[in-house]
Design an enzyme around this catalytic site. Sequence first.
Site, PDB file in Angstrom:
ATOM      1  N   TYR A 158       0.829  -1.204   0.000  1.00  0.00           N
ATOM      2  CA  TYR A 158       0.000   0.000   0.000  1.00  0.00           C
ATOM      3  C   TYR A 158       0.862   1.251   0.000  1.00  0.00           C
ATOM      4  O   TYR A 158       0.657   2.167  -0.810  1.00  0.00           O
ATOM      5  CB  TYR A 158      -0.938   0.012   1.211  1.00  0.00           C
ATOM      6  CG  TYR A 158      -1.665   1.328   1.371  1.00  0.00           C
ATOM      7  CD1 TYR A 158      -2.623   1.725   0.450  1.00  0.00           C
ATOM      8  CD2 TYR A 158      -1.360   2.200   2.417  1.00  0.00           C
ATOM      9  CE1 TYR A 158      -3.285   2.942   0.573  1.00  0.00           C
ATOM     10  CE2 TYR A 158      -2.013   3.416   2.556  1.00  0.00           C
ATOM     11  CZ  TYR A 158      -2.967   3.782   1.633  1.00  0.00           C
ATOM     12  OH  TYR A 158      -3.608   4.984   1.746  1.00  0.00           O
ATOM     13  N   LYS A 162       1.169   4.173  -3.007  1.00  0.00           N
ATOM     14  CA  LYS A 162       0.908   5.596  -2.796  1.00  0.00           C
ATOM     15  C   LYS A 162       2.152   6.440  -3.107  1.00  0.00           C
ATOM     16  O   LYS A 162       2.043   7.544  -3.656  1.00  0.00           O
ATOM     17  CB  LYS A 162       0.440   5.844  -1.362  1.00  0.00           C
ATOM     18  CG  LYS A 162      -0.872   5.162  -0.996  1.00  0.00           C
ATOM     19  CD  LYS A 162      -2.032   5.651  -1.843  1.00  0.00           C
ATOM     20  CE  LYS A 162      -2.533   7.014  -1.403  1.00  0.00           C
ATOM     21  NZ  LYS A 162      -3.770   7.412  -2.134  1.00  0.00           N
TER      22      LYS A 162
END
Length: 375
Positions: A158, A162
């Site tokens: 994750y 990002k």
Amino acid sequence: MSAALAGVSVLVTGGSGFVGHRIVQMLLEEEDDLGELRIMDKTLSAPLLHICERFQRKVKLLEGDVRDTEFLTRACRGVDLVIHTAAIIDPTGHISQETMMSINLHGTERLLECCVQSNVWFFIYTSSIEAVGPNTSADPIVNGHEELVYESTLGFCYGESKQLAERAVLRANGRELQNGGSLVTCSLRPTYIFGEGSQFLQLHLDQALQNGGVFHRISKKEALANPVYVGNVAWAHVTAARAMKDPATARKIAGHVYYVCDDTPHMSYSDLNHALGRELGLGVERRLAMPYPLLYLLASIMEVASFLLRPFFRFVPPLTRHLLILLNTTFTFSYKKAHRDMGYKPRYSWEVARRLTSAWMASILPQRREELKIR
């Protein structure tokens, strides 16, 4: 400091999400002369539809996927500003790396390209502090700023998705549009977001109810974070949008990244849960279930087991080294740059944010007890 968004047509992606729907609500409440507001998500939620029904404005609802280029092209056509909040947030590893990257990274890249082809002037990206860390060494940050050099060896998909998407957004700043203009981009990095509707907070509440009304101690007391209220995150996006419309401030924020936090006291994640649930009669455990080194060893063993079992079935460990580090590393930041460049100041004080969040928690308690079969 910044001009209001009179006549500006806006597309908000992820409009049904925790942050996205608060941005939509704030735009409808604050910008009387806003141009068309387009709200996009893969599924449009009932709370979002309820918000839109309250306002007699020019709102266009779009159901679609950020991986669909044709859909994104239609969504961007005639838009001046894109606020891109759509993303998969997965701290536990339930979502595959391929899916995570296809949405968080490649979806963002597709959206940026559609903005260039459709002459969208402004692009605001909702990033995350996990684009920075904590790193695998659990190095702390205290009152960090945007120019701080941090060894960002990320250990989880994750955060990597990002980080890579944010880089794509910042690289796109200044790209020439089809009409000869240039795209202005910036990225906002909220710290841990709390507030009404938080799925993570509801999960912790459920666990506390199942634990006799006591929150589990998931982070050491000394592992400080600076949580931010969702209303202030939404306000930061509106502030950035207004700053982009004003040429004087647009030059300052173009191609820059900003931490978004507020005046919530620095505390551990567990102590935040307690601060929000104390008036509901909820307590918090005094210490971790076992010493941190043993928890780290347990997480390592579960990750090895997950790897060995992968050919047979998918086992997602309930605890990973990344999650343990994330919850137990001091990681705090300052919003001074956002204040300096775009005039951001938190709209909601800690006391107001705490009261609103606690009231929401109280409102869902009966339903959570019923669904969990707790008397």
